[in-house]
Design a protein around this motif. Structure first.
Motif, PDB file in Angstrom:
ATOM      1  N   VAL A   1       0.826  -1.209   0.000  1.00 33.50           N
ATOM      2  CA  VAL A   1       0.000   0.000   0.000  1.00 33.50           C
ATOM      3  C   VAL A   1       0.862   1.262   0.000  1.00 33.50           C
ATOM      4  O   VAL A   1       0.598   2.208  -0.749  1.00 33.50           O
ATOM      5  CB  VAL A   1      -0.960   0.000   1.206  1.00 33.50           C
ATOM      6  N   LEU A   2       1.905   1.273   0.824  1.00 35.12           N
ATOM      7  CA  LEU A   2       2.721   2.489   0.934  1.00 35.12           C
ATOM      8  C   LEU A   2       3.585   2.737  -0.295  1.00 35.12           C
ATOM      9  O   LEU A   2       3.837   3.887  -0.664  1.00 35.12           O
ATOM     10  CB  LEU A   2       3.633   2.413   2.165  1.00 35.12           C
ATOM     11  N   PHE A   3       4.050   1.655  -0.928  1.00 36.56           N
ATOM     12  CA  PHE A   3       5.041   1.821  -1.989  1.00 36.56           C
ATOM     13  C   PHE A   3       4.595   1.287  -3.347  1.00 36.56           C
ATOM     14  O   PHE A   3       5.291   1.479  -4.332  1.00 36.56           O
ATOM     15  CB  PHE A   3       6.354   1.123  -1.597  1.00 36.56           C
ATOM     16  N   GLY A   4       3.465   0.603  -3.382  1.00 40.28           N
ATOM     17  CA  GLY A   4       3.072  -0.001  -4.658  1.00 40.28           C
ATOM     18  C   GLY A   4       4.037  -1.088  -5.069  1.00 40.28           C
ATOM     19  O   GLY A   4       4.135  -1.456  -6.238  1.00 40.28           O
ATOM     20  N   ALA A   5       4.812  -1.607  -4.123  1.00 35.52           N
ATOM     21  CA  ALA A   5       5.809  -2.639  -4.409  1.00 35.52           C
ATOM     22  C   ALA A   5       5.963  -3.499  -3.165  1.00 35.52           C
ATOM     23  O   ALA A   5       5.449  -3.177  -2.100  1.00 35.52           O
ATOM     24  CB  ALA A   5       7.149  -1.993  -4.779  1.00 35.52           C
ATOM     25  N   ASN A   6       6.685  -4.596  -3.318  1.00 31.32           N
ATOM     26  CA  ASN A   6       6.859  -5.502  -2.187  1.00 31.32           C
ATOM     27  C   ASN A   6       7.740  -4.936  -1.094  1.00 31.32           C
ATOM     28  O   ASN A   6       7.667  -5.339   0.053  1.00 31.32           O
ATOM     29  CB  ASN A   6       7.456  -6.832  -2.670  1.00 31.32           C
ATOM     30  N   THR A   7       8.643  -4.042  -1.466  1.00 30.51           N
ATOM     31  CA  THR A   7       9.584  -3.481  -0.503  1.00 30.51           C
ATOM     32  C   THR A   7       9.755  -1.994  -0.768  1.00 30.51           C
ATOM     33  O   THR A   7       9.456  -1.506  -1.868  1.00 30.51           O
ATOM     34  CB  THR A   7      10.970  -4.157  -0.618  1.00 30.51           C
ATOM     35  N   PRO A   8      10.267  -1.239   0.207  1.00 32.05           N
ATOM     36  CA  PRO A   8      10.465   0.204   0.006  1.00 32.05           C
ATOM     37  C   PRO A   8      11.410   0.538  -1.143  1.00 32.05           C
ATOM     38  O   PRO A   8      11.272   1.573  -1.782  1.00 32.05           O
ATOM     39  CB  PRO A   8      11.067   0.670   1.336  1.00 32.05           C
ATOM     40  N   THR A   9      12.381  -0.332  -1.415  1.00 30.15           N
ATOM     41  CA  THR A   9      13.363  -0.032  -2.462  1.00 30.15           C
ATOM     42  C   THR A   9      13.022  -0.664  -3.800  1.00 30.15           C
ATOM     43  O   THR A   9      13.655  -0.361  -4.809  1.00 30.15           O
ATOM     44  CB  THR A   9      14.747  -0.571  -2.060  1.00 30.15           C
ATOM     45  N   GLY A  10      12.026  -1.551  -3.805  1.00 26.76           N
ATOM     46  CA  GLY A  10      11.779  -2.335  -5.015  1.00 26.76           C
ATOM     47  C   GLY A  10      12.699  -3.535  -5.097  1.00 26.76           C
ATOM     48  O   GLY A  10      12.497  -4.424  -5.913  1.00 26.76           O
ATOM     49  N   LEU A  11      13.732  -3.591  -4.238  1.00 27.30           N
ATOM     50  CA  LEU A  11      14.631  -4.742  -4.181  1.00 27.30           C
ATOM     51  C   LEU A  11      14.071  -5.749  -3.181  1.00 27.30           C
ATOM     52  O   LEU A  11      13.287  -5.409  -2.306  1.00 27.30           O
ATOM     53  CB  LEU A  11      16.026  -4.310  -3.740  1.00 27.30           C
ATOM     54  N   THR A  12      14.485  -6.994  -3.306  1.00 29.18           N
ATOM     55  CA  THR A  12      14.036  -8.031  -2.387  1.00 29.18           C
ATOM     56  C   THR A  12      15.221  -8.854  -1.926  1.00 29.18           C
ATOM     57  O   THR A  12      16.314  -8.782  -2.504  1.00 29.18           O
ATOM     58  CB  THR A  12      13.027  -8.978  -3.061  1.00 29.18           C
ATOM     59  N   GLN A  13      14.982  -9.661  -0.901  1.00 28.93           N
ATOM     60  CA  GLN A  13      16.007 -10.572  -0.393  1.00 28.93           C
ATOM     61  C   GLN A  13      16.534 -11.446  -1.529  1.00 28.93           C
ATOM     62  O   GLN A  13      17.717 -11.713  -1.624  1.00 28.93           O
ATOM     63  CB  GLN A  13      15.365 -11.442   0.688  1.00 28.93           C
ATOM     64  N   GLU A  14      15.608 -11.848  -2.405  1.00 29.59           N
ATOM     65  CA  GLU A  14      15.996 -12.752  -3.491  1.00 29.59           C
ATOM     66  C   GLU A  14      16.832 -12.044  -4.557  1.00 29.59           C
ATOM     67  O   GLU A  14      17.602 -12.662  -5.253  1.00 29.59           O
ATOM     68  CB  GLU A  14      14.750 -13.349  -4.147  1.00 29.59           C
ATOM     69  N   SER A  15      16.669 -10.725  -4.681  1.00 29.74           N
ATOM     70  CA  SER A  15      17.374 -10.021  -5.756  1.00 29.74           C
ATOM     71  C   SER A  15      18.730  -9.509  -5.308  1.00 29.74           C
ATOM     72  O   SER A  15      19.418  -8.845  -6.050  1.00 29.74           O
ATOM     73  CB  SER A  15      16.536  -8.837  -6.257  1.00 29.74           C
ATOM     74  N   SER A  16      19.118  -9.795  -4.078  1.00 32.30           N
ATOM     75  CA  SER A  16      20.435  -9.369  -3.619  1.00 32.30           C
ATOM     76  C   SER A  16      21.034 -10.447  -2.750  1.00 32.30           C
ATOM     77  O   SER A  16      20.343 -11.160  -2.052  1.00 32.30           O
ATOM     78  CB  SER A  16      20.323  -8.074  -2.807  1.00 32.30           C
ATOM     79  N   ASP A  17      22.318 -10.586  -2.819  1.00 32.38           N
ATOM     80  CA  ASP A  17      23.007 -11.525  -1.937  1.00 32.38           C
ATOM     81  C   ASP A  17      24.446 -11.040  -1.769  1.00 32.38           C
ATOM     82  O   ASP A  17      24.841 -10.034  -2.334  1.00 32.38           O
ATOM     83  CB  ASP A  17      22.957 -12.951  -2.502  1.00 32.38           C
ATOM     84  N   ASP A  18      25.183 -11.765  -0.974  1.00 28.68           N
ATOM     85  CA  ASP A  18      26.565 -11.364  -0.725  1.00 28.68           C
ATOM     86  C   ASP A  18      27.548 -12.113  -1.623  1.00 28.68           C
ATOM     87  O   ASP A  18      28.749 -12.005  -1.446  1.00 28.68           O
ATOM     88  CB  ASP A  18      26.925 -11.620   0.742  1.00 28.68           C
ATOM     89  N   LYS A  19      27.029 -12.882  -2.576  1.00 32.62           N
ATOM     90  CA  LYS A  19      27.919 -13.599  -3.486  1.00 32.62           C
ATOM     91  C   LYS A  19      27.922 -12.899  -4.836  1.00 32.62           C
ATOM     92  O   LYS A  19      26.884 -12.754  -5.470  1.00 32.62           O
ATOM     93  CB  LYS A  19      27.437 -15.046  -3.657  1.00 32.62           C
ATOM     94  N   PRO A  20      29.084 -12.473  -5.301  1.00 33.31           N
ATOM     95  CA  PRO A  20      29.134 -11.787  -6.586  1.00 33.31           C
ATOM     96  C   PRO A  20      28.606 -12.674  -7.702  1.00 33.31           C
ATOM     97  O   PRO A  20      28.827 -13.873  -7.724  1.00 33.31           O
ATOM     98  CB  PRO A  20      30.626 -11.496  -6.776  1.00 33.31           C
ATOM     99  N   SER A  21      27.855 -12.062  -8.604  1.00 34.38           N
ATOM    100  CA  SER A  21      27.258 -12.793  -9.713  1.00 34.38           C
ATOM    101  C   SER A  21      28.292 -13.090 -10.791  1.00 34.38           C
ATOM    102  O   SER A  21      29.068 -12.223 -11.178  1.00 34.38           O
ATOM    103  CB  SER A  21      26.124 -11.956 -10.301  1.00 34.38           C
ATOM    104  N   GLU A  22      28.301 -14.346 -11.263  1.00 37.65           N
ATOM    105  CA  GLU A  22      29.124 -14.764 -12.396  1.00 37.65           C
ATOM    106  C   GLU A  22      30.574 -14.323 -12.244  1.00 37.65           C
ATOM    107  O   GLU A  22      31.213 -13.845 -13.182  1.00 37.65           O
ATOM    108  CB  GLU A  22      28.540 -14.218 -13.707  1.00 37.65           C
ATOM    109  N   GLY A  23      31.069 -14.451 -11.014  1.00 31.78           N
ATOM    110  CA  GLY A  23      32.477 -14.208 -10.795  1.00 31.78           C
ATOM    111  C   GLY A  23      32.888 -12.752 -10.715  1.00 31.78           C
ATOM    112  O   GLY A  23      34.082 -12.472 -10.608  1.00 31.78           O
TER     113      GLY A  23
END
Length: 476
Positions: free
Chosen positions: A399-421
């Protein structure tokens, strides 16, 4: 961690957050989430640790609680849990490390709470030397542990004890000196405050405290409970039909709408006003099974939850699990815009996704600062009731953001492992870089570490603004 490092992170994070307004349009709203850290000791599926926090669902996380001594010293209540000294569990370090996953996130530490009482605050607030000691302790603690600010949770000035005469004016001085001590380091100052007019006007000179607070977290819950003569719902959005007949006028004040209007009329700026919502219900034992409407008589507290184990209280996660196992009758109270439920002589007034959606929409309609949650560990954070994890918190964000999270980012879309090396280059300055092969991916370089992110669907990372923007606007 020095505060300079944190400021750089937050400044760059703020740029990213601003970019998310392309998706949501409301990046100025706040979702302020308390964690009751004792929940790590709960049994079974109720156990809630830092690892269970989704760092993308809140704009501010508040670590609750530290205590205060009559000397003005800050008191760590559970040193084994909070600190790393003497083989402690280092919970605070883990809590603030969540900002490595979401650099936009701000973390605060709360001092006080109901169990800490009011007297020690009163003793400190009336003494200039003790106030100075407290301010100094707070600044050192925030610097040492990497918090972004303090949440003062004095419940409540001018109430609950005998040293009441000067609290109202001393509270103003206390906030003023705290703000002066925190401001040079860009630390935030927020406060959790009592809500209904008849209580709040005892404690606060609202126009006088407003200048010193970045956020005012109004505890607009516990408006009804087993202390009342009849059953009532924890946090009604509007007054009940019968409230107007109360000759004292108090019943009309015990709803979110009346609370917000009182605070605004008394001088609180809407953008600083954050409406507190409960992720738990208040339970009662009815006098008779048939008297199950709001306003029916009761004989005292109802059942305790199997995780929180406090008679008279059921977390949403505890209630939704009960409703899967037992037959509860669920009702909607249309005047107050909140649900209640009963089974035999047990009765509970609580919040669900529908009522919280209405409260979040109320925040939008009245241009308020956002929503505060007490508290994270009472949401269905494991998703055991058949919905997604954190269904209540997700609904507020939607309701507040029109998105799942305030940033539009999610736990699934970020991690601490660099992508593809991908690795941040050696000696790279702290900040954001784009993936050389994929414009939807970007990284945050910090102290030799690489943290991976994906832009929300349809957006690319813009090198010039260091933010996600519509693909058509980004040179890729």
């Amino acid at each position: 961690m020095g505060n300079g490092h944190g400021l750089v992170t937050l400044l760059l994070g703020a740029i990213l957050m601003g970019a998310s307004s392309f998706v949501q349009g409301n990046s100025s709203k706040h979702v302020v989430c308390y964690q009751g850290t004792w929940s790590v000791y709960r049994p079974g599926l109720g156990k809630f640790g830092v690892e269970d926090i989704d760092p993308f669902l809140c704009t501010h996380l508040i670590y609750a609680f530290l205590g205060i001594e009559e000397t003005g010293q800050l008191r760590v209540i559970d040193a084994y849990l909070d600190l790393e000294d003497n083989s402690g569990r280092g919970n605070i370090k883990s809590f603030n490390a969540l900002k490595l996953k979401n650099p936009v996130l701000k973390t605060l530490v709360a001092v006080g709470g109901w169990n800490e009482g009011s007297k020690k605050f009163s003793v400190v607030a009336r003494d200039p030397l003790k106030r100075a000691k407290f301010v100094d302790d707070v600044v050192r603690f925030l610097q040492r542990h990497g918090f972004d600010g303090l949440d003062l949770d004095w419940e409540y000035p001018n109430q609950r004890h005998s040293l009441e005469n000067e609290d109202r004016s001393n509270y103003i001085t206390f906030l003023k000196e705290l703000k002066e001590g925190l401001e040079p380091f860009s630390f935030m100052l927020s406060a959790a405050v009592g809500s209904a007019q008849f209580s709040a006007e005892l404690s606060y000179d609202i126009p006088a405290i407003v200048p010193y607070l970045d956020l005012i977290n109004v505890m607009a819950y516990d408006l009804h409970g087993p202390w009342d003569e009849v059953v009532g719902i924890n946090a009604p959005l509007y007054a009940a039909a019968g409230d107007a007949s109360d000759s004292t006028g108090r019943m009309q004040q015990l709803n979110v709408d009346a609370i917000v209007k009182y605070w605004l009329l008394a001088g609180a700026p809407p953008e600083k006003l954050v409406v507190g919502v409960p992720f738990y219900g208040r339970t009662f034992t009815l006098t008779t099974p048939d008297g199950n409407q709001p306003g029916s008589p009761h004989i005292g507290k109802g059942i305790a939850g199997k995780y929180s184990r406090e008679p008279g209280v059921l977390g949403y996660n505890e209630l939704c699990e009960l409703m899967q196992q037992e037959e509860w009758t669920q009702k909607w109270e249309s005047a107050q815009q909140v649900p209640y439920a009963f089974r035999q002589r047990q009765w509970v007034g609580y919040e669900d996704t529908r009522s919280l959606s209405l409260k979040a929409q109320y925040v939008m309609d009245h241009h308020l600062g956002g929503i505060m949650i007490w508290s994270l560990e009472s949401d269905d954070f494991r998703g055991t009731c058949g919905q997604q994890r954190y269904p209540l918190l997700h609904e507020i964000n939607r309701v507040l953001f029109g998105a799942n999270t305030p940033t539009g980012l999610t736990q699934e879309s970020s991690d601490d492992k660099p992508s593809e090396g991908f690795r941040c280059p050696a000696g790279a300055p702290e900040g954001y870089v784009r993936d050389p092969d994929d414009c939807t991916k970007f990284y945050y370089c910090s102290g030799g570490n690489t943290h991976s992110f994906n832009c929300p669907v349809g957006l690319n990372f813009d090198l010039s603004t260091k933010s996600c923007d519509y693909s058509s606007s980004v040179k890729c």
